[in-house]
Scaffold this active site. Structure first.
Site, PDB file in Angstrom:
ATOM      1  N   HIS A   1       0.833  -1.214   0.000  1.00 18.17           N
ATOM      2  CA  HIS A   1       0.000   0.000   0.000  1.00 18.17           C
ATOM      3  C   HIS A   1       0.870   1.267   0.000  1.00 18.17           C
ATOM      4  O   HIS A   1       1.883   1.326   0.696  1.00 18.17           O
ATOM      5  CB  HIS A   1      -0.895  -0.007   1.247  1.00 18.17           C
ATOM      6  CG  HIS A   1      -1.997   1.008   1.221  1.00 18.17           C
ATOM      7  ND1 HIS A   1      -1.897   2.230   1.851  1.00 18.17           N
ATOM      8  CD2 HIS A   1      -3.221   0.975   0.639  1.00 18.17           C
ATOM      9  CE1 HIS A   1      -3.027   2.903   1.662  1.00 18.17           C
ATOM     10  NE2 HIS A   1      -3.842   2.170   0.936  1.00 18.17           N
TER      11      HIS A   1
ATOM     12  N   SER B   1      -9.279 -14.595  -2.967  1.00 15.94           N
ATOM     13  CA  SER B   1      -9.435 -13.145  -3.021  1.00 15.94           C
ATOM     14  C   SER B   1     -10.768 -12.795  -3.667  1.00 15.94           C
ATOM     15  O   SER B   1     -11.274 -13.531  -4.515  1.00 15.94           O
ATOM     16  CB  SER B   1      -8.281 -12.549  -3.842  1.00 15.94           C
ATOM     17  OG  SER B   1      -8.565 -11.201  -4.148  1.00 15.94           O
TER      18      SER B   1
HETATM   19  C1  LIG Z   1      -6.724  -0.024   2.568  1.00 15.40           C
HETATM   20  C2  LIG Z   1      -5.394  -0.583   2.807  1.00 15.40           C
HETATM   21  C3  LIG Z   1      -4.525   0.023   3.718  1.00 15.40           C
HETATM   22  C4  LIG Z   1      -4.860   1.313   4.408  1.00 15.40           C
HETATM   23  O1  LIG Z   1      -5.872   1.094   5.321  1.00 15.40           O
HETATM   24  P1  LIG Z   1      -6.809   2.295   5.807  1.00 15.40           P
HETATM   25  O2  LIG Z   1      -7.840   1.582   6.607  1.00 15.40           O
HETATM   26  O3  LIG Z   1      -7.349   2.935   4.562  1.00 15.40           O
HETATM   27  O4  LIG Z   1      -5.973   3.226   6.597  1.00 15.40           O
HETATM   28  C5  LIG Z   1      -3.309  -0.571   3.960  1.00 15.40           C
HETATM   29  N1  LIG Z   1      -2.968  -1.704   3.342  1.00 15.40           N
HETATM   30  C6  LIG Z   1      -3.768  -2.317   2.457  1.00 15.40           C
HETATM   31  C7  LIG Z   1      -3.313  -3.596   1.828  1.00 15.40           C
HETATM   32  C8  LIG Z   1      -5.012  -1.778   2.158  1.00 15.40           C
HETATM   33  O5  LIG Z   1      -5.794  -2.383   1.267  1.00 15.40           O
END
Ligand SMILES: *Cc1c(COP(=O)(O)O)cnc(C)c1O
Length: 379
Positions: free
Chosen positions: A120, A321
């Protein structure tokens, strides 16, 4: 508190707009199907879960008791004994990831963080904030971390503790980094000190409810997990859960006790509604409920994948998934539907509010847009 009629009108328009958008909300991992209206009375107090959920706070307008039940639910889900687990309800997945990296740095300030290129986008930023050295590892076409590349990088930094930032469901392709292979290569490279954090934003609420999913949990040598609450479970505001082995958190708690408080969480004031909402969802669905919800999400993902392939869009999914990846559709689709795009690919995620009917509407619109673009005169 009252609004004049113009302002009321403004709110109505805002809500109408959201309700319209919700009909085409299909590209993000956030579930929009829930009804928490029974919890409305909780809006009436200045509740705040400031501090550690396991320690009596002098801020008495808190929901720590419910928060502890939510943590207990996740501890069981992730196979961590009650007495060995610690966690708290965060403001989202990002805070949980930050927490994991914070614990890792307190344990291993000289450590190197290894994360895949499909991680991310927020993680690079938080590694800079935390101030840990880090190395980006190649991802395979599936989106999972390339274990050979990881092994080669570990070999170059044998003397540094290895901190692995593992994806349990990448954002774009829903891919799973293989925890067993990761622990194997750490051993093979004879690295003595290691820390594994799992970013399980979406799939942390999917894998435990599948019969045949690969294991990712505290039965393996992992140290912390982050899950988002507003993703698969669904909530009208972002929230999440950070979970870690208690012995690690205790080390940090002690060091802060020195300045007079057990300030174990990242944020000070914390959303005290979030634990109530998560608890409400957990209690009303139960394990069996979540199992059937996930089953249905998978069925709809399969249906969407087939439909997109019939349109020639090369759709595919990683095993376990509900993220369906396909060729980036004509631009008009991205302007009207919340289909998430990244370079040449796009995805939809069949979270619980995504119905067969919604998928059909998307497929029809994509079909029309392809036909229209073919009809356009060529120069
Ligand atoms: C959405 C997401 C995040 C971030 O999470 P938030 O709840 O938006 O802060 C981090 N890692 C992955 C793999 C995600 O899909």
């Amino acid at each position: 508190m009252t609004l004049n009629s113009d302002d009321k009108q403004k709110l109505d328009t805002l809500l109408d707009g959201l309700e319209n958008e919700a009909k085409k909300f299909i590209g993000y991992p956030c579930n929009d199907a829930f009804d928490y209206s029974e919890l409305t009375p909780f809006w009436k107090h200045s509740i705040n879960n400031i501090g550690d959920p396991f320690i009596e706070s002098s801020y008495r307008l808190n929901t720590h008791s419910i928060e502890r039940e939510v943590i207990k639910f996740f501890a069981e889900l992730f196979h961590l004994d009650d007495t060995e687990s610690w966690g708290y309800v965060t403001h989202g997945g990002t805070e949980g990831n930050m927490y994991g990296m914070y614990l890792a740095r307190e344990l291993y300030p000289q450590g190197v963080v290894y994360y895949s290129e499909d991680t991310h986008y927020s993680v690079q930023k938080l590694l800079r904030l935390i101030g840990l050295r880090s190395i980006m590892i190649r991802a395979m076409p599936s989106g999972a971390m390339d274990i050979e590349d990881l092994s080669a990088s570990l070999a170059l930094h044998r003397d540094a503790p290895a901190i692995i930032f593992a994806n349990i469901g990448t954002t774009m392709k829903g891919a799973l980094d293989d925890i067993d292979s990761i622990t194997d290569v750490i051993k093979k490279n004879r690295i003595r000190e290691s820390y594994i954090h799992c970013d399980a934003a979406l799939s942390g609420m999917i894998l435990p409810f599948m019969e045949d999913a690969p294991i990712f949990d505290f039965r393996q040598p992992i140290n912390s997990i982050s899950v988002s609450g507003h993703k698969l479970i669904g909530a009208p505001f972002p929230c999440g859960l950070a979970m870690a082995r208690k012995n690690i958190v205790n080390r940090i708690a002690r060091s802060v006790e020195y300045v007079g408080s057990l300030d174990t969480t990242l944020a000070g004031s914390r959303n005290a509604l979030a634990p109530v909402f998560l608890w409400y969802a957990i209690r009303s669905h139960g394990i069996e409920g979540f199992k059937s919800i996930i089953n249905k999400c998978v069925d709809i993902a399969i249906y969407a994948e087939e439909g997109l392939n019939k349109l020639g869009l090369n759709a595919w999914r990683n095993p376990h998934s509900i993220t369906v990846v396909f060729d980036r559709p004509p631009e008009i689709i991205n302007q009207t539907w919340s289909v998430a795009v990244y370079g040449k690919i796009a995805h939809i995620i069949t979270v619980p509010h995504v119905t067969y009917e919604m998928v059909d509407r998307l497929l029809t619109d994509i079909k029309d847009s392809i036909n229209n673009s073919e009809k356009e005169p060529h120069e």
